[in-house]
Design an enzyme around this catalytic site. Structure first.
Site, PDB file in Angstrom:
ATOM      1  N   THR A 194       0.333  35.346  37.970  1.00 33.66           N
ATOM      2  CA  THR A 194       0.635  34.180  37.028  1.00 33.66           C
ATOM      3  C   THR A 194      -0.488  33.092  36.532  1.00 33.66           C
ATOM      4  OG1 THR A 194       1.827  31.934  37.239  1.00 33.66           O
ATOM      5  CG2 THR A 194       1.372  33.059  39.284  1.00 33.66           C
TER       6      THR A 194
ATOM      7  N   SER B  89       1.356  25.125  43.559  1.00 34.50           N
ATOM      8  CA  SER B  89       2.632  25.197  44.417  1.00 34.50           C
ATOM      9  C   SER B  89       2.220  26.281  45.433  1.00 34.50           C
ATOM     10  CB  SER B  89       3.613  25.521  43.733  1.00 34.50           C
ATOM     11  OG  SER B  89       3.873  26.965  43.240  1.00 34.50           O
TER      12      SER B  89
ATOM     13  N   TYR C  11       4.297  28.912  45.884  1.00 36.11           N
ATOM     14  CA  TYR C  11       4.621  30.281  45.224  1.00 36.11           C
ATOM     15  C   TYR C  11       3.370  30.624  44.497  1.00 36.11           C
ATOM     16  CZ  TYR C  11       5.373  32.685  40.911  1.00 36.11           C
ATOM     17  OH  TYR C  11       5.055  33.405  40.088  1.00 36.11           O
ATOM     18  N   HIS C  12       2.836  29.771  43.745  1.00 34.17           N
ATOM     19  CA  HIS C  12       1.300  29.959  42.942  1.00 34.17           C
ATOM     20  C   HIS C  12       0.419  30.380  43.910  1.00 34.17           C
ATOM     21  CE1 HIS C  12       3.545  27.942  39.724  1.00 34.17           C
ATOM     22  NE2 HIS C  12       3.248  28.737  38.984  1.00 34.17           N
TER      23      HIS C  12
ATOM     24  N   LYS D 188       0.432  33.950  44.955  1.00 38.32           N
ATOM     25  CA  LYS D 188       0.137  34.925  43.728  1.00 38.32           C
ATOM     26  C   LYS D 188      -1.390  35.067  43.873  1.00 38.32           C
ATOM     27  CE  LYS D 188       3.461  36.004  41.086  1.00 38.32           C
ATOM     28  NZ  LYS D 188       4.127  37.117  41.022  1.00 38.32           N
TER      29      LYS D 188
HETATM   30  N1  USQ Z   1       8.772  21.108  33.485  1.00 39.81           N
HETATM   31  C1  USQ Z   1       9.369  20.092  32.997  1.00 39.81           C
HETATM   32  N2  USQ Z   1      10.692  19.841  33.012  1.00 39.81           N
HETATM   33  C2  USQ Z   1      11.481  20.685  33.380  1.00 39.81           C
HETATM   34  C3  USQ Z   1      10.929  21.899  34.248  1.00 39.81           C
HETATM   35  C4  USQ Z   1       9.341  22.123  33.969  1.00 39.81           C
HETATM   36  O1  USQ Z   1       8.630  19.029  32.311  1.00 39.81           O
HETATM   37  O2  USQ Z   1      12.656  20.590  33.649  1.00 39.81           O
HETATM   38  C5  USQ Z   1       7.186  21.211  33.376  1.00 39.81           C
HETATM   39  C6  USQ Z   1       6.715  21.687  34.882  1.00 39.81           C
HETATM   40  O3  USQ Z   1       6.349  20.275  35.401  1.00 39.81           O
HETATM   41  C7  USQ Z   1       5.454  22.443  34.494  1.00 39.81           C
HETATM   42  C8  USQ Z   1       5.866  23.241  33.165  1.00 39.81           C
HETATM   43  O4  USQ Z   1       6.909  22.404  32.694  1.00 39.81           O
HETATM   44  O5  USQ Z   1       4.157  21.470  34.158  1.00 39.81           O
HETATM   45  C9  USQ Z   1       6.325  24.804  33.662  1.00 39.81           C
HETATM   46  O6  USQ Z   1       7.108  24.435  34.428  1.00 39.81           O
HETATM   47  P1  USQ Z   1       8.447  25.703  34.705  1.00 39.81           P
HETATM   48  O7  USQ Z   1       9.214  25.277  35.651  1.00 39.81           O
HETATM   49  O8  USQ Z   1       8.823  26.344  33.578  1.00 39.81           O
HETATM   50  O9  USQ Z   1       7.265  26.739  35.513  1.00 39.81           O
HETATM   51  P2  USQ Z   1       6.429  27.063  36.890  1.00 39.81           P
HETATM   52  O10 USQ Z   1       6.938  26.366  37.661  1.00 39.81           O
HETATM   53  O11 USQ Z   1       5.105  27.033  36.450  1.00 39.81           O
HETATM   54  O12 USQ Z   1       6.875  28.631  36.959  1.00 39.81           O
HETATM   55  C10 USQ Z   1       7.271  29.664  36.088  1.00 39.81           C
HETATM   56  C11 USQ Z   1       7.880  30.920  36.906  1.00 39.81           C
HETATM   57  C12 USQ Z   1       6.943  31.421  37.663  1.00 39.81           C
HETATM   58  C13 USQ Z   1       5.692  31.622  36.771  1.00 39.81           C
HETATM   59  C14 USQ Z   1       5.122  30.521  36.029  1.00 39.81           C
HETATM   60  C15 USQ Z   1       3.995  30.884  35.187  1.00 39.81           C
HETATM   61  O13 USQ Z   1       9.034  30.244  37.548  1.00 39.81           O
HETATM   62  O14 USQ Z   1       7.652  32.675  38.200  1.00 39.81           O
HETATM   63  O15 USQ Z   1       4.585  32.456  37.693  1.00 39.81           O
HETATM   64  O16 USQ Z   1       6.094  29.944  35.180  1.00 39.81           O
HETATM   65  S1  USQ Z   1       2.772  29.661  35.082  1.00 39.81           S
HETATM   66  O17 USQ Z   1       3.519  28.220  34.829  1.00 39.81           O
HETATM   67  O18 USQ Z   1       1.975  29.605  34.264  1.00 39.81           O
HETATM   68  O19 USQ Z   1       2.395  29.446  36.485  1.00 39.81           O
END
Ligand code: USQ
Length: 395
Positions: free
Chosen positions: A158, A193, A195-196, A199
């Site tokens: 990730t 997090s 989770y991260h 990874k």
């Molecule tokens: N966010 C909002 N509102 C929401 C949901 C999320 O503002 O309703 C924001 C979060 O605070 C964050 C961003 O959008 O800053 C991304 O959140 P997300 O829930 O879409 O993604 P994340 O928790 O980071 O995790 C997801 C996948 C995970 C993958 C990761 C890639 O669930 O498996 O590894 O995206 S990354 O984000 O690049 O680490």
């Protein structure tokens, strides 16, 4: 025929990947313990539509295409189950031809607890995340060491491993000059997090396996994925992937589309300047396929940043609002107090050329793509539960 073993073959990415490879003539085996489905039931998160079991999906795929995706239901945290997949002393849960397909040429490793909020519900969910993710990866590298050092692993990591540093993010490796000497290191990683963090630890375990035993590993640092329709799911809606829009398993853009359809104000967390690299689910399939076709060398940990474009949470909300309004929806944007601990305004400049160089052709987030997502999600409007959209799992 090249044999591909997909660990975590029932998930949001696993099942579409299985069909993608099967269609292209690979001999595909999928393994899953139904973790994601069971967690969705346990936490009562709702799903946009019910999804047939993995066995039913494989049968359905066979009926439509005449191609077999062999299914093993099993928990890969058990090292004996992981090892049996290389030795052949296991039974398929479903297959047309029950003969062992042989040692896999490629393993695609998705068998992980994928949610940041899940990993922070409480210490028990944190433990499940750590145990599951690290044991599966460790079992895999030992199985490779003992049975097949030549098998290529494509692991989905990730972008969150890097966090949001105040310097440009390279693809995995950084050249450092220190006191006039030079070396190459894994890019500094600071996850936000648990989770991260697992990874990051996966990457470290795999890098250890590469250094000690000359394994071949590609680690794809993927950003949040959006979308639900792939070239194969249009054949039959029962072949569609699992689609979550809840706070735990739904990713931001998928959530916003669902929210727009039921007039739930879009849940931007905090200031909304959080910027991430995004990609369409169809591009995940292309990336994993190109990574498998090109494979890492012996003793190489090859890292690509698997994103196609970057957006802030605010930009995504505005795009969904524009398209939603065009389609006749009343779309409001809300700024909730951020339940996460993360930078809401930050520098973000990742490199992401490697996958393009090996032949991936990006699908960008156009108005047509967004409209297409609205059109599919609309069909299931009556299933959408407002109560699962935001519960506020705090970091
Ligand atoms: N966010 C909002 N509102 C929401 C949901 C999320 O503002 O309703 C924001 C979060 O605070 C964050 C961003 O959008 O800053 C991304 O959140 P997300 O829930 O879409 O993604 P994340 O928790 O980071 O995790 C997801 C996948 C995970 C993958 C990761 C890639 O669930 O498996 O590894 O995206 S990354 O984000 O690049 O680490």
């Amino acid at each position: 025929m090249s044999h591909i073993l997909i660990l975590g073959g029932d998930g949001y990415l696993g099942w579409p990947t299985a069909m993608y490879f099967s269609k292209r003539g690979y001999d595909v085996t999928v393994v899953d313990n139904y973790f994601r489905r069971n967690a969705c039931t346990e936490l009562d998160v709702g799903m946009l539509y019910p999804v047939p079991t993995l066995i039913e999906r494989a049968k359905n795929w066979y009926e439509h295409t005449g191609k077999e995706i062999k299914v093993v239901i099993g928990d890969l945290t058990n090292p004996e189950i992981m090892r049996s997949l290389f030795k052949g002393d296991f039974e398929y849960s479903w297959a047309i031809n029950n003969n062992f397909s042989g040692i896999p040429n490629t393993v695609i490793h998705y068998a992980e607890q994928p949610s940041a909020p899940y990993s922070l519900i409480n210490y028990q969910y944190a433990n499940i995340t750590i145990t599951n993710n690290l044991l599966v990866t460790n079992n895999l590298i030992f199985a490779l060491r003992d049975f097949s050092r030549d098998t290529h692993v494509v692991h989905v990591g990730t972008m969150g491993e890097y966090g949001t540093p105040n310097i440009d993010i390279e693809e995995g490796w950084l050249e450092i000059e220190h006191k006039s000497r030079k070396d190459r290191f894994l890019f500094p990683r600071q996850a936000s997090s648990l989770y991260h963090t697992t990874k990051i630890m996966d990457t470290d375990l795999m890098w250890f396996g590469v250094r000690m035993w000359d394994l071949r590993i590609t680690d794809l640092m993927q950003g949040p994925v959006y979308g639900l329709e792939t070239e194969d799911s249009v054949i039959d809606e029962r072949l569609r992937t699992i689609f979550n829009y809840d706070e735990i398993f739904g990713t931001i853009l998928n959530r916003f589309i669902v929210q727009a359809i039921v007039a739930y104000p879009l849940t931007v967390y905090g200031k909304g300047g959080q910027t991430r690299g995004y990609l369409n689910i169809n591009d995940t399939l292309q990336c994993v396929h190109k990574a498998a076709e090109t494979h890492a060398k012996k003793g190489q940990l090859r890292i690509f940043n698997q994103i196609m474009e970057t957006f802030s949470a605010n930009e995504l909300a505005e795009k969904v609002q524009d398209i939603g309004r065009k389609l006749g929806y009343q779309v409001k944007i809300d700024h909730l107090e951020n339940p996460r601990k993360e930078a809401e305004e930050h520098y973000y400049n990742p490199t992401y050329q490697g996958l393009i160089e090996i032949g991936v052709k990006p699908h960008y987030l156009t108005d047509e793509i967004l409209e297409g997502m609205f059109r599919v999600v609309e069909k299931y409007k009556d299933n959408i539960r407002r109560d699962v959209i935001f519960k506020g799992i705090k970091w």
